[in-house]
Design an enzyme around this catalytic site. Structure first.
Site, PDB file in Angstrom:
ATOM      1  N   ARG A  48       0.814  -1.220   0.000  1.00 26.52           N
ATOM      2  CA  ARG A  48       0.000   0.000   0.000  1.00 26.52           C
ATOM      3  C   ARG A  48       0.847   1.270   0.000  1.00 26.52           C
ATOM      4  O   ARG A  48       0.421   2.302  -0.497  1.00 26.52           O
ATOM      5  CB  ARG A  48      -0.882  -0.005   1.242  1.00 26.52           C
ATOM      6  CG  ARG A  48      -2.342  -0.116   0.865  1.00 26.52           C
ATOM      7  CD  ARG A  48      -3.241   0.128   2.027  1.00 26.52           C
ATOM      8  NE  ARG A  48      -3.025  -0.825   3.104  1.00 26.52           N
ATOM      9  CZ  ARG A  48      -3.857  -0.943   4.134  1.00 26.52           C
ATOM     10  NH1 ARG A  48      -4.904  -0.180   4.229  1.00 26.52           N
ATOM     11  NH2 ARG A  48      -3.622  -1.819   5.088  1.00 26.52           N
ATOM     12  N   LYS A 155       4.395 -18.172   8.050  1.00 29.01           N
ATOM     13  CA  LYS A 155       3.763 -18.459   9.320  1.00 29.01           C
ATOM     14  C   LYS A 155       3.413 -17.162  10.027  1.00 29.01           C
ATOM     15  O   LYS A 155       4.016 -16.138   9.683  1.00 29.01           O
ATOM     16  CB  LYS A 155       4.651 -19.343  10.182  1.00 29.01           C
ATOM     17  CG  LYS A 155       5.871 -18.642  10.779  1.00 29.01           C
ATOM     18  CD  LYS A 155       6.617 -19.587  11.651  1.00 29.01           C
ATOM     19  CE  LYS A 155       6.388 -19.319  13.104  1.00 29.01           C
ATOM     20  NZ  LYS A 155       7.198 -18.253  13.676  1.00 29.01           N
ATOM     21  N   HIS A 185      10.842 -21.647   8.032  1.00 28.25           N
ATOM     22  CA  HIS A 185      12.198 -21.314   7.583  1.00 28.25           C
ATOM     23  C   HIS A 185      13.268 -22.196   8.228  1.00 28.25           C
ATOM     24  O   HIS A 185      14.364 -22.318   7.708  1.00 28.25           O
ATOM     25  CB  HIS A 185      12.490 -19.822   7.756  1.00 28.25           C
ATOM     26  CG  HIS A 185      12.934 -19.435   9.133  1.00 28.25           C
ATOM     27  ND1 HIS A 185      12.068 -19.143  10.136  1.00 28.25           N
ATOM     28  CD2 HIS A 185      14.168 -19.311   9.676  1.00 28.25           C
ATOM     29  CE1 HIS A 185      12.737 -18.848  11.233  1.00 28.25           C
ATOM     30  NE2 HIS A 185      14.023 -18.937  10.990  1.00 28.25           N
ATOM     31  N   LYS A 189      17.217 -24.359   6.744  1.00 29.12           N
ATOM     32  CA  LYS A 189      18.579 -24.303   7.290  1.00 29.12           C
ATOM     33  C   LYS A 189      19.340 -25.552   6.860  1.00 29.12           C
ATOM     34  O   LYS A 189      18.821 -26.671   6.978  1.00 29.12           O
ATOM     35  CB  LYS A 189      18.535 -24.220   8.821  1.00 29.12           C
ATOM     36  CG  LYS A 189      17.974 -22.899   9.349  1.00 29.12           C
ATOM     37  CD  LYS A 189      17.990 -22.883  10.871  1.00 29.12           C
ATOM     38  CE  LYS A 189      17.197 -21.726  11.451  1.00 29.12           C
ATOM     39  NZ  LYS A 189      17.828 -20.429  11.348  1.00 29.12           N
ATOM     40  N   GLU A 223      17.205 -18.169  22.444  1.00 25.79           N
ATOM     41  CA  GLU A 223      17.536 -16.928  21.736  1.00 25.79           C
ATOM     42  C   GLU A 223      17.914 -15.855  22.727  1.00 25.79           C
ATOM     43  O   GLU A 223      17.413 -15.854  23.866  1.00 25.79           O
ATOM     44  CB  GLU A 223      16.312 -16.420  20.972  1.00 25.79           C
ATOM     45  CG  GLU A 223      15.834 -17.317  19.877  1.00 25.79           C
ATOM     46  CD  GLU A 223      14.710 -16.658  19.118  1.00 25.79           C
ATOM     47  OE1 GLU A 223      15.010 -15.846  18.235  1.00 25.79           O
ATOM     48  OE2 GLU A 223      13.540 -16.924  19.416  1.00 25.79           O
ATOM     49  N   ASP A 242       4.835 -19.763  18.343  1.00 24.48           N
ATOM     50  CA  ASP A 242       5.861 -19.131  17.517  1.00 24.48           C
ATOM     51  C   ASP A 242       6.995 -20.101  17.165  1.00 24.48           C
ATOM     52  O   ASP A 242       7.512 -20.071  16.056  1.00 24.48           O
ATOM     53  CB  ASP A 242       6.424 -17.916  18.280  1.00 24.48           C
ATOM     54  CG  ASP A 242       7.365 -17.092  17.429  1.00 24.48           C
ATOM     55  OD1 ASP A 242       6.982 -16.733  16.312  1.00 24.48           O
ATOM     56  OD2 ASP A 242       8.501 -16.811  17.884  1.00 24.48           O
ATOM     57  N   HIS A 247       8.621 -24.776  14.093  1.00 26.44           N
ATOM     58  CA  HIS A 247      10.001 -25.193  13.913  1.00 26.44           C
ATOM     59  C   HIS A 247      10.387 -26.458  14.698  1.00 26.44           C
ATOM     60  O   HIS A 247      10.955 -27.398  14.152  1.00 26.44           O
ATOM     61  CB  HIS A 247      10.951 -24.076  14.324  1.00 26.44           C
ATOM     62  CG  HIS A 247      10.608 -22.750  13.706  1.00 26.44           C
ATOM     63  ND1 HIS A 247      10.148 -22.616  12.428  1.00 26.44           N
ATOM     64  CD2 HIS A 247      10.667 -21.479  14.201  1.00 26.44           C
ATOM     65  CE1 HIS A 247       9.945 -21.331  12.150  1.00 26.44           C
ATOM     66  NE2 HIS A 247      10.246 -20.632  13.207  1.00 26.44           N
ATOM     67  N   LYS A 347      12.957 -16.859  24.657  1.00 31.77           N
ATOM     68  CA  LYS A 347      13.589 -15.600  24.241  1.00 31.77           C
ATOM     69  C   LYS A 347      14.316 -14.992  25.428  1.00 31.77           C
ATOM     70  O   LYS A 347      14.011 -15.298  26.574  1.00 31.77           O
ATOM     71  CB  LYS A 347      12.522 -14.636  23.731  1.00 31.77           C
ATOM     72  CG  LYS A 347      11.945 -15.074  22.383  1.00 31.77           C
ATOM     73  CD  LYS A 347      11.334 -13.914  21.647  1.00 31.77           C
ATOM     74  CE  LYS A 347      10.794 -14.322  20.291  1.00 31.77           C
ATOM     75  NZ  LYS A 347      11.846 -14.534  19.283  1.00 31.77           N
TER      76      LYS A 347
END
Ligand code: BG6
Length: 506
Positions: A48, A155, A185, A189, A223, A242, A247, A347
């Site tokens: 947009r 996703k 994704h 890997k 992470e 998530d 994954h 995380k």
């Protein structure tokens, strides 16, 4: 073999966003550098934001430089590459806007002499998936008599079983299943793909790869990052949706699947679906005893003080969304019956690391107790990132006058196979979709089964709110409760463990 894809146009919806700038375009440039793109190929960004093609190219260039994704501003190939990128302003929420959009795409296609092959990439917020797919259909662009149409969906693919099923029903009524590419994704890997090669190119593992020799399996992804600018999305998702649903369960399937009949996408996807079908349903008792969720409080990561999750931008200050999830599960089939599989992810922990550890059983009798890590001297440690490697650990005699056992390790590092960097996940996945190879993409049945498996846990955590949610300081190695309550044999963690962190309830 490096089959060059058909000539085609890649149409990216949501092109002004972060994913396009940080992942897709850099990956496409790498493919261009490696001469893997077709000679006749265009990228059309659609969004947009009001800007023209030149401005779009400039914003891509700026972002690549700013994110230091390996490209120098004076790389002459970069300018060549950007010549194949176009931008079309389109308000994709309005179905009438698609007529002009497809007219412009058609003009670009004819001018460049490209066959009638369109690959759509939906890099928009998920709420837009149904509108875009239906509008593509309304313009009769979901099929082509002379070429093909494919669609890549990012996703999250739904946020629960019912939503995933509804999205599937809609998409499958518009595109044939073989043309729908649901991206995960992690499967792009190199090291994740290598799990298949490690297992199926070698005969030494197969006799051991079962409940007779394997005691338990750990699959982890930690992470250091927090939620960055993605607070709005993350707060409605949480670590389970998530990372685990997509994954980590996919990695588990690669580890646990039976050898496929052939190395073809459908044969492999059949085996993956069988693993998910065999997951033991989580009972309320399993949820109470074998799962754990946490949320980060303020702390220090890489020497920097960082805010608590609840103080992150666009996160509800009362949020009970988990940023850490741990669970123990079982696959009830002949190969894996009663072998616990431990999955955890979080995380704002001390380090970024994704790893699979296969813990082999101990010897039938223990002559040298207490000398190795945990119960047994034998583990196969597969580090998926960052220092991609495979290590086989075993016990040997420590030179000296006693029978002291040292745990040693035979190490393979990926860097010894390749001098340059490993190709990024999006490079491989984009190339596969362009070539029509869906092996590394999720099939609808597997996705639905994984949502189905997690449904009781998602419901229970949502219902419980604050209750049972632990809080861990950002930057800690792993919340203490995981070691106390979930993992049987946390020696690998403790070995290099800075700290297990003390946690509290909010
Ligand atoms: C994404 C998640 O799918 O994977 C992110 O949405 C997460 O929250 C990321 O940070 C991790 O991927 P990688 O490749 O950086 O390990």
């Amino acid at each position: 073999m490096n089959k060059i894809p058909d000539s085609q146009i890649l149409v990216i919806f949501g092109a002004s966003g972060d994913l396009t700038h940080r992942k897709l375009i850099p990956a496409l440039f790498e493919l261009f550098e490696r001469k893997l793109l077709p000679a006749k190929f265009l990228i059309v960004g659609v969004a947009r934001t009001r800007q023209n093609t030149e401005e779009f190219r400039q914003s891509l260039l700026d972002s690549m430089i700013q994110n230091r994704t390996t490209y120098a501003i004076d790389n002459p190939h970069l300018t060549d590459f950007l010549r194949s990128v176009y931008y079309i302003v389109c308000d994709t929420t309005r179905s009438e806007a698609y007529e002009a959009l497809f007219r412009e795409i058609e003009q670009l296609r004819n001018a460049a002499g490209i066959d009638d092959n369109l690959l759509f990439y939906l890099a928009t917020p998920p709420i837009m998936y149904p509108t875009i797919a239906s509008s593509i259909e309304a313009r009769h662009q979901n099929r082509s008599a002379e070429g093909w149409r494919r669609i890549i969906i990012e996703k999250p693919y739904g946020s629960n079983e019912a939503e995933a099923r509804a999205l599937d029903r809609l998409l499958c009524a518009i595109f044939p299943e073989r043309e729908i590419y649901r991206i995960d994704h992690f499967l792009g890997k190199e090291t994740v793909q290598n799990l298949l090669v490690l297992r199926f190119a070698n005969s030494i593992w197969e006799p051991l790869w079962n409940r007779n020799y394997i005691d338990h399996i750990e699959i982890t992804a930690t992470e250091t990052l927090g939620v960055e600018q993605r607070g709005l999305y993350y707060d409605s998702a949480g670590a389970l949706r998530d990372m685990v649903q997509s994954h980590l369960l996919q990695i588990m399937a690669f580890i646990a699947m039976e050898p496929p009949a052939t190395f073809e996408p459908e044969a492999i996807r059949d085996e993956i679906a069988k693993v998910f079908r065999s997951l033991r349903p989580l009972s309320p008792d399993d949820i109470a005893r074998h799962t754990l969720r946490g949320q980060y409080a303020t702390g220090t990561v890489d020497g920097q003080k960082v805010p608590a999750y609840r103080d992150e931008p666009r996160v509800d200050p009362q949020s009970t969304t988990e940023t850490f999830a741990a669970l123990k599960l079982y696959i009830d089939n002949w190969r894996w019956a009663d072998v616990p599989i431990y999955i955890y992810t979080g995380k704002r922990l001390a380090e970024k690391r994704s790893e699979v550890v296969i813990h082999f059983r101990n010897t039938p009798r223990t002559f040298f107790p207490g000398q190795c890590c945990g119960n047994s001297c034998n583990q196969l440690v597969i580090t998926l990132q960052p220092d991609e490697s495979i290590r086989l650990r075993f016990g040997l005699k420590q030179p000296g006058t006693n029978f002291e056992v040292s745990q040693v390790s035979m190490d393979f590092f990926y860097s010894s196979l390749i001098e340059t960097r490993l190709p990024g996940a999006y490079e491989r996945l984009l190339l596969d979709a362009m070539r029509g190879d869906s092996l590394l993409y999720s099939r609808s049945d597997a996705l639905e089964l994984s949502w189905h498996f997690l449904a009781p846990l998602l419901e229970s955590w949502e219902r419980d709110g604050d209750e049972g949610l632990i809080t861990y300081p950002a930057g800690c190695k792993i919340p203490r409760e995981v070691v106390d309550r979930i993992l049987p044999d946390p020696c690998l963690l403790e070995e290099n463990a800075c700290t297990l962190c003390n946690t509290r309830r909010p």
